[in-house]
Design a protein around this motif. Structure first.
Motif, PDB file in Angstrom:
ATOM      1  N   GLY A  40      67.144  36.369  22.581  1.00 55.27           N
ATOM      2  CA  GLY A  40      67.080  35.055  21.966  1.00 55.27           C
ATOM      3  C   GLY A  40      65.702  34.454  22.095  1.00 55.27           C
ATOM      4  O   GLY A  40      64.871  34.919  22.872  1.00 55.27           O
ATOM      5  N   GLU A  41      65.476  33.428  21.310  1.00 56.39           N
ATOM      6  CA  GLU A  41      64.198  32.722  21.356  1.00 56.39           C
ATOM      7  C   GLU A  41      64.424  31.275  21.764  1.00 56.39           C
ATOM      8  O   GLU A  41      65.346  30.613  21.283  1.00 56.39           O
ATOM      9  N   VAL A  42      63.579  30.808  22.665  1.00 57.60           N
ATOM     10  CA  VAL A  42      63.586  29.411  23.079  1.00 57.60           C
ATOM     11  C   VAL A  42      62.253  28.818  22.637  1.00 57.60           C
ATOM     12  O   VAL A  42      61.192  29.352  22.954  1.00 57.60           O
ATOM     13  N   ARG A  60      69.720  10.875  19.680  1.00 61.13           N
ATOM     14  CA  ARG A  60      70.729  10.515  20.675  1.00 61.13           C
ATOM     15  C   ARG A  60      71.114   9.046  20.623  1.00 61.13           C
ATOM     16  O   ARG A  60      72.019   8.622  21.328  1.00 61.13           O
ATOM     17  N   GLY A  61      70.367   8.253  19.839  1.00 59.18           N
ATOM     18  CA  GLY A  61      70.654   6.831  19.744  1.00 59.18           C
ATOM     19  C   GLY A  61      70.290   6.062  20.998  1.00 59.18           C
ATOM     20  O   GLY A  61      70.803   4.973  21.231  1.00 59.18           O
ATOM     21  N   ILE A  62      69.389   6.644  21.810  1.00 58.35           N
ATOM     22  CA  ILE A  62      68.955   6.003  23.060  1.00 58.35           C
ATOM     23  C   ILE A  62      67.495   5.588  22.877  1.00 58.35           C
ATOM     24  O   ILE A  62      66.615   6.428  22.710  1.00 58.35           O
ATOM     25  N   ASP A  63      67.243   4.283  22.928  1.00 53.58           N
ATOM     26  CA  ASP A  63      65.931   3.731  22.588  1.00 53.58           C
ATOM     27  C   ASP A  63      65.020   3.621  23.812  1.00 53.58           C
ATOM     28  O   ASP A  63      64.644   2.521  24.221  1.00 53.58           O
ATOM     29  N   ARG A  64      64.696   4.778  24.397  1.00 50.14           N
ATOM     30  CA  ARG A  64      63.750   4.836  25.514  1.00 50.14           C
ATOM     31  C   ARG A  64      63.274   6.273  25.671  1.00 50.14           C
ATOM     32  O   ARG A  64      63.952   7.202  25.225  1.00 50.14           O
ATOM     33  N   PRO A  65      62.137   6.466  26.297  1.00 48.30           N
ATOM     34  CA  PRO A  65      61.703   7.844  26.541  1.00 48.30           C
ATOM     35  C   PRO A  65      62.587   8.501  27.607  1.00 48.30           C
ATOM     36  O   PRO A  65      63.285   7.823  28.363  1.00 48.30           O
ATOM     37  N   THR A  66      62.561   9.811  27.647  1.00 48.11           N
ATOM     38  CA  THR A  66      63.279  10.589  28.651  1.00 48.11           C
ATOM     39  C   THR A  66      62.378  11.735  29.078  1.00 48.11           C
ATOM     40  O   THR A  66      61.279  11.895  28.524  1.00 48.11           O
ATOM     41  N   ASP A  67      62.807  12.531  30.025  1.00 48.91           N
ATOM     42  CA  ASP A  67      61.951  13.618  30.496  1.00 48.91           C
ATOM     43  C   ASP A  67      62.118  14.914  29.706  1.00 48.91           C
ATOM     44  O   ASP A  67      61.159  15.612  29.431  1.00 48.91           O
ATOM     45  N   VAL A  68      63.355  15.232  29.308  1.00 41.64           N
ATOM     46  CA  VAL A  68      63.599  16.482  28.593  1.00 41.64           C
ATOM     47  C   VAL A  68      64.749  16.304  27.607  1.00 41.64           C
ATOM     48  O   VAL A  68      65.703  15.583  27.885  1.00 41.64           O
ATOM     49  N   LEU A  69      64.619  16.941  26.459  1.00 41.85           N
ATOM     50  CA  LEU A  69      65.678  16.997  25.452  1.00 41.85           C
ATOM     51  C   LEU A  69      65.903  18.458  25.086  1.00 41.85           C
ATOM     52  O   LEU A  69      64.952  19.244  25.024  1.00 41.85           O
ATOM     53  N   SER A  70      67.164  18.804  24.846  1.00 37.13           N
ATOM     54  CA  SER A  70      67.519  20.153  24.426  1.00 37.13           C
ATOM     55  C   SER A  70      68.314  20.071  23.135  1.00 37.13           C
ATOM     56  O   SER A  70      69.205  19.239  23.007  1.00 37.13           O
ATOM     57  N   PHE A  71      67.972  20.957  22.216  1.00 40.41           N
ATOM     58  CA  PHE A  71      68.674  21.029  20.941  1.00 40.41           C
ATOM     59  C   PHE A  71      69.163  22.468  20.766  1.00 40.41           C
ATOM     60  O   PHE A  71      68.400  23.355  20.388  1.00 40.41           O
ATOM     61  N   PHE A 109      63.131  39.974  14.895  1.00 39.53           N
ATOM     62  CA  PHE A 109      63.756  38.657  14.843  1.00 39.53           C
ATOM     63  C   PHE A 109      64.640  38.442  16.053  1.00 39.53           C
ATOM     64  O   PHE A 109      65.471  39.280  16.375  1.00 39.53           O
ATOM     65  N   GLU A 110      64.436  37.333  16.742  1.00 45.83           N
ATOM     66  CA  GLU A 110      65.292  36.956  17.864  1.00 45.83           C
ATOM     67  C   GLU A 110      66.118  35.749  17.453  1.00 45.83           C
ATOM     68  O   GLU A 110      65.588  34.784  16.899  1.00 45.83           O
ATOM     69  N   GLU A 111      67.403  35.801  17.703  1.00 46.77           N
ATOM     70  CA  GLU A 111      68.305  34.683  17.400  1.00 46.77           C
ATOM     71  C   GLU A 111      67.823  33.445  18.163  1.00 46.77           C
ATOM     72  O   GLU A 111      67.625  33.502  19.371  1.00 46.77           O
ATOM     73  N   PRO A 112      67.596  32.326  17.486  1.00 39.35           N
ATOM     74  CA  PRO A 112      67.134  31.132  18.202  1.00 39.35           C
ATOM     75  C   PRO A 112      68.246  30.553  19.087  1.00 39.35           C
ATOM     76  O   PRO A 112      69.356  30.326  18.618  1.00 39.35           O
ATOM     77  N   LEU A 113      67.930  30.353  20.360  1.00 38.36           N
ATOM     78  CA  LEU A 113      68.862  29.686  21.269  1.00 38.36           C
ATOM     79  C   LEU A 113      68.746  28.179  21.111  1.00 38.36           C
ATOM     80  O   LEU A 113      69.723  27.463  21.279  1.00 38.36           O
ATOM     81  N   GLY A 114      67.541  27.704  20.821  1.00 40.50           N
ATOM     82  CA  GLY A 114      67.342  26.277  20.614  1.00 40.50           C
ATOM     83  C   GLY A 114      65.957  25.820  21.000  1.00 40.50           C
ATOM     84  O   GLY A 114      65.080  26.626  21.318  1.00 40.50           O
ATOM     85  N   LEU A 147      69.479  25.573  30.526  1.00 43.87           N
ATOM     86  CA  LEU A 147      70.893  25.566  30.896  1.00 43.87           C
ATOM     87  C   LEU A 147      71.709  24.706  29.927  1.00 43.87           C
ATOM     88  O   LEU A 147      72.847  25.043  29.605  1.00 43.87           O
ATOM     89  N   HIS A 148      71.119  23.607  29.452  1.00 43.42           N
ATOM     90  CA  HIS A 148      71.805  22.816  28.409  1.00 43.42           C
ATOM     91  C   HIS A 148      71.975  23.648  27.132  1.00 43.42           C
ATOM     92  O   HIS A 148      73.024  23.586  26.485  1.00 43.42           O
ATOM     93  N   LEU A 149      70.952  24.428  26.769  1.00 41.36           N
ATOM     94  CA  LEU A 149      71.036  25.243  25.559  1.00 41.36           C
ATOM     95  C   LEU A 149      72.194  26.231  25.608  1.00 41.36           C
ATOM     96  O   LEU A 149      72.785  26.554  24.582  1.00 41.36           O
ATOM     97  N   VAL A 150      72.495  26.714  26.817  1.00 40.74           N
ATOM     98  CA  VAL A 150      73.544  27.739  26.935  1.00 40.74           C
ATOM     99  C   VAL A 150      74.885  27.155  27.363  1.00 40.74           C
ATOM    100  O   VAL A 150      75.792  27.891  27.741  1.00 40.74           O
TER     101      VAL A 150
END
Length: 178
Positions: A40-42, A60-71, A109-114, A147-150
């Motif tokens: 997979g590809e990250v 996410r509808g959250i109006d502030r910065p954060t440290d990490v986001l996963s999609f 080609f690697e399947e995208p994990l996110g 870990l969120h991605l999986v």
């Protein structure tokens, strides 16, 4: 096939040393091994607080910065459509193969994990607050995002303890201690 890391540094507050990519690749390999994920590809992007704030508000509808986001790309809810890579034709007389079987045939080609997006200024501030290196904090956030991605989450105390223990184990294996 293998786990592949594609990363970009799109911020100029605290440029990330390209040599750090080797440590990120090691973390990805260790995290993948811990989860039984070999392929997979990250996609990892380092951004500033403004950029992550905008993403957090938009997605996410959250109006502030954060440290990490996963999609995550592999999550499939009942309302989501399948993503088809390239042209695929179905023959009614043939068995239809799954998306993962089709993409394995595509060379290189690697399947995208996110995607994982990390705010470097926020990581630097947290590193100072917790008394460890910026590299350790970036590594922690990267593994957390993976870990969120999986499929991991920390929406209750038990799940949080499990996720954070796994993160710590991976960071220790990579030598990113507090």
């Amino acid at each position: 096939m293998a786990l592949v890391l594609a990363w970009n540094d799109e911020q100029d507050v605290l440029p990330v040393d390209p040599k750090f990519a080797d440590k990120l690749k090691e973390l990805l390999r260790l995290a993948g091994k811990a989860e039984g994920i070999e392929d997979g590809e990250v996609a990892l992007t380092f951004v500033d607080d403004e950029s992550i704030h905008e993403l957090n508000r938009t997605y996410r509808g959250i109006d502030r910065p954060t440290d990490v986001l996963s999609f995550a790309m592999l999550e499939k809810g009942e309302d989501e459509i399948a993503i088809i890579y390239g042209e695929e034709e179905e023959d009614e007389d043939e068995d239809v193969t799954s998306d993962s079987e089709n993409t394995e045939d595509e060379e290189g080609f690697e399947e995208p994990l996110g995607d994982i997006v990390i705010s470097v200024p926020r990581a630097a501030a947290q590193a100072e607050e917790y008394g460890h290196s910026v590299e350790r904090e970036l590594g922690f956030l990267f593994v957390h995002g993976f870990l969120h991605l999986v499929g991991y989450d920390h929406d209750n105390e038990e799940a949080e303890q499990q996720m954070f223990a796994k993160q710590e184990q991976i960071l220790q294996q990579a030598g990113l201690t507090r």
